[in-house]
Design a protein around this motif. Structure first.
Motif, PDB file in Angstrom:
ATOM      1  N   SER A   1       0.790  -1.234   0.000  1.00 20.25           N
ATOM      2  CA  SER A   1       0.000   0.000   0.000  1.00 20.25           C
ATOM      3  C   SER A   1       0.820   1.281   0.000  1.00 20.25           C
ATOM      4  O   SER A   1       0.251   2.362  -0.015  1.00 20.25           O
ATOM      5  CB  SER A   1      -0.922   0.019   1.229  1.00 20.25           C
ATOM      6  OG  SER A   1      -0.168  -0.030   2.426  1.00 20.25           O
TER       7      SER A   1
ATOM      8  N   GLU B   1       4.921  -1.515   7.820  1.00 21.10           N
ATOM      9  CA  GLU B   1       3.520  -1.871   8.024  1.00 21.10           C
ATOM     10  C   GLU B   1       3.062  -1.669   9.461  1.00 21.10           C
ATOM     11  O   GLU B   1       1.867  -1.595   9.726  1.00 21.10           O
ATOM     12  CB  GLU B   1       3.258  -3.308   7.586  1.00 21.10           C
ATOM     13  CG  GLU B   1       3.890  -4.383   8.440  1.00 21.10           C
ATOM     14  CD  GLU B   1       3.466  -5.774   8.002  1.00 21.10           C
ATOM     15  OE1 GLU B   1       2.909  -6.500   8.849  1.00 21.10           O
ATOM     16  OE2 GLU B   1       3.685  -6.134   6.825  1.00 21.10           O
TER      17      GLU B   1
ATOM     18  N   LYS C   1      -1.341  -3.216  10.011  1.00 23.37           N
ATOM     19  CA  LYS C   1      -2.511  -2.708   9.285  1.00 23.37           C
ATOM     20  C   LYS C   1      -3.025  -3.741   8.288  1.00 23.37           C
ATOM     21  O   LYS C   1      -4.023  -3.494   7.609  1.00 23.37           O
ATOM     22  CB  LYS C   1      -2.166  -1.414   8.567  1.00 23.37           C
ATOM     23  CG  LYS C   1      -1.051  -1.528   7.531  1.00 23.37           C
ATOM     24  CD  LYS C   1      -0.724  -0.174   6.936  1.00 23.37           C
ATOM     25  CE  LYS C   1       0.430  -0.259   5.935  1.00 23.37           C
ATOM     26  NZ  LYS C   1       0.774   1.063   5.370  1.00 23.37           N
ATOM     27  N   TYR C   2      -2.331  -4.878   8.195  1.00 21.10           N
ATOM     28  CA  TYR C   2      -2.716  -5.942   7.264  1.00 21.10           C
ATOM     29  C   TYR C   2      -3.200  -7.178   8.018  1.00 21.10           C
ATOM     30  O   TYR C   2      -2.903  -7.376   9.202  1.00 21.10           O
ATOM     31  CB  TYR C   2      -1.524  -6.354   6.397  1.00 21.10           C
ATOM     32  CG  TYR C   2      -1.012  -5.298   5.453  1.00 21.10           C
ATOM     33  CD1 TYR C   2      -1.700  -4.964   4.293  1.00 21.10           C
ATOM     34  CD2 TYR C   2       0.189  -4.640   5.718  1.00 21.10           C
ATOM     35  CE1 TYR C   2      -1.218  -4.005   3.419  1.00 21.10           C
ATOM     36  CE2 TYR C   2       0.679  -3.675   4.848  1.00 21.10           C
ATOM     37  CZ  TYR C   2      -0.030  -3.362   3.704  1.00 21.10           C
ATOM     38  OH  TYR C   2       0.459  -2.404   2.841  1.00 21.10           O
TER      39      TYR C   2
ATOM     40  N   GLU D   1      -4.784  -8.412   3.331  1.00 21.21           N
ATOM     41  CA  GLU D   1      -5.643  -7.277   3.011  1.00 21.21           C
ATOM     42  C   GLU D   1      -5.464  -6.207   4.082  1.00 21.21           C
ATOM     43  O   GLU D   1      -5.082  -6.507   5.222  1.00 21.21           O
ATOM     44  CB  GLU D   1      -7.118  -7.696   2.966  1.00 21.21           C
ATOM     45  CG  GLU D   1      -7.440  -8.775   1.947  1.00 21.21           C
ATOM     46  CD  GLU D   1      -8.880  -9.238   2.066  1.00 21.21           C
ATOM     47  OE1 GLU D   1      -9.584  -8.754   2.979  1.00 21.21           O
ATOM     48  OE2 GLU D   1      -9.295 -10.080   1.252  1.00 21.21           O
ATOM     49  N   LEU D   2      -5.740  -4.958   3.712  1.00 20.41           N
ATOM     50  CA  LEU D   2      -5.778  -3.894   4.707  1.00 20.41           C
ATOM     51  C   LEU D   2      -6.963  -4.125   5.631  1.00 20.41           C
ATOM     52  O   LEU D   2      -8.077  -4.373   5.168  1.00 20.41           O
ATOM     53  CB  LEU D   2      -5.885  -2.533   4.028  1.00 20.41           C
ATOM     54  CG  LEU D   2      -4.617  -2.031   3.322  1.00 20.41           C
ATOM     55  CD1 LEU D   2      -4.948  -0.823   2.458  1.00 20.41           C
ATOM     56  CD2 LEU D   2      -3.532  -1.684   4.332  1.00 20.41           C
TER      57      LEU D   2
ATOM     58  N   GLN E   1      -9.922  -1.746   5.160  1.00 20.88           N
ATOM     59  CA  GLN E   1     -10.629  -2.001   3.908  1.00 20.88           C
ATOM     60  C   GLN E   1     -11.534  -3.215   4.055  1.00 20.88           C
ATOM     61  O   GLN E   1     -12.657  -3.254   3.547  1.00 20.88           O
ATOM     62  CB  GLN E   1      -9.628  -2.229   2.778  1.00 20.88           C
ATOM     63  CG  GLN E   1     -10.268  -2.480   1.421  1.00 20.88           C
ATOM     64  CD  GLN E   1     -11.057  -1.280   0.938  1.00 20.88           C
ATOM     65  OE1 GLN E   1     -10.594  -0.148   1.050  1.00 20.88           O
ATOM     66  NE2 GLN E   1     -12.254  -1.520   0.419  1.00 20.88           N
TER      67      GLN E   1
END
Length: 272
Positions: free
Chosen positions: A89, A144, A199-200, A259-260, A263
């Motif tokens: 990202s 991250e 964040k993932y 994935e985030l 999101q």
């Protein structure tokens, strides 16, 4: 109101505790270097169980088992630059993973070159790419977990430190810095992954990679024993190479499927 104040104090204490822990670890490393004698690289470290010469290639298995690093490194390097295959990202993360997989390519050539004729002169080309890979991997974790600026600073500092450690060993025949570098980073990576949230999703692959690394180190230490157990089919050091090649593969799988988190939460709400 009271709960808010208590929670705020707890978070501040927790943050300060982590900072003091990191500072104490750094000071212990400095003391270890200052108060321990010089450790020269022993010639015994270049004596591996595999001494076979097949098809004109000395130490055949130890050389050939570096090929997976090349394949995985090239694929990971291309996918990281492409940006559409891996879930990345930020531009800082792109450079971190590019350097990591580039380090894997360097390991493939450097380790193969070293194992053709293991000695104190060639070991530099085996050590440096691995330390570059460790540095970039730690930086990817910082990217991250924290911010892009912090990650870039970390990556720059670690890459410079890796080069200086190798130069120190080369000039003074003292492996203390390289030993600390290669011991601390593999332990710091799971520690940071445990203490700070990502964040993932799919963060478990960081711990899986750590387990693979520890298994690989065990195989390297038991080089001759595993050679005898396998009835001289394959040596522990060759198994170490193959096991280490699983680390960039597992991290590549993580990059594909992660994935985030925010999101994922938005998508879930949309479905509701």
């Amino acid at each position: 109101m009271m709960d808010y104040v208590t929670n705020h104090r707890f978070k501040r204490w927790k943050r300060n505790h982590r900072i003091w822990g990191a500072t104490a670890t750094f000071l212990c490393c400095i003391c270890l270097f200052l108060f321990t004698p010089t450790i020269p690289r022993s010639s015994n470290q270049h004596q591996f169980a595999d001494v076979r010469n097949l098809l004109g290639v000395p130490n055949t298995l130890n050389v050939m088992t570096n090929f997976p690093f090349l394949v995985v490194g090239v694929l990971g390097f291309v996918f990281a630059l492409d940006g559409s295959f891996f879930n990345i990202s930020s531009q800082g993360e792109v450079w971190g993973w590019v350097v990591f997989y580039g380090g894997m390519i360097g390991v493939a050539f450097g380790s193969a070159y070293y194992h053709l004729k293991p000695d104190n002169h060639r070991v530099l080309w085996d050590t440096l790419p691995m330390m570059v890979a460790f540095s970039s991997l730690m930086s990817c974790l910082i990217f991250e977990r924290f911010s892009q600026r912090t990650g870039l600073c970390c990556m720059s500092a670690l890459l410079v430190s890796a080069i200086l450690c190798v130069l120190h060993e080369r000039i003074y025949n003292d492996i203390r810095f390289c030993m600390m570098f290669q011991l601390i980073l593999p332990l710091a990576i799971p520690a940071v992954a445990f203490m700070y949230r990502s964040k993932y999703t799919h963060s478990g692959y960081w711990f899986l990679s750590t387990g693979i690394y520890l298994l690989a180190k065990f195989e390297g230490v038991t080089d001759r024993k595993l050679c005898r157990i396998s009835t001289y089919f394959i040596t522990g050091h060759s198994l170490e190479h193959l096991c280490l090649a699983l680390i960039p593969i597992s991290l590549g799988i993580m990059l594909i499927y992660r994935e985030l988190k925010f999101q994922r939460l938005v998508d879930h709400k949309d479905r509701l």
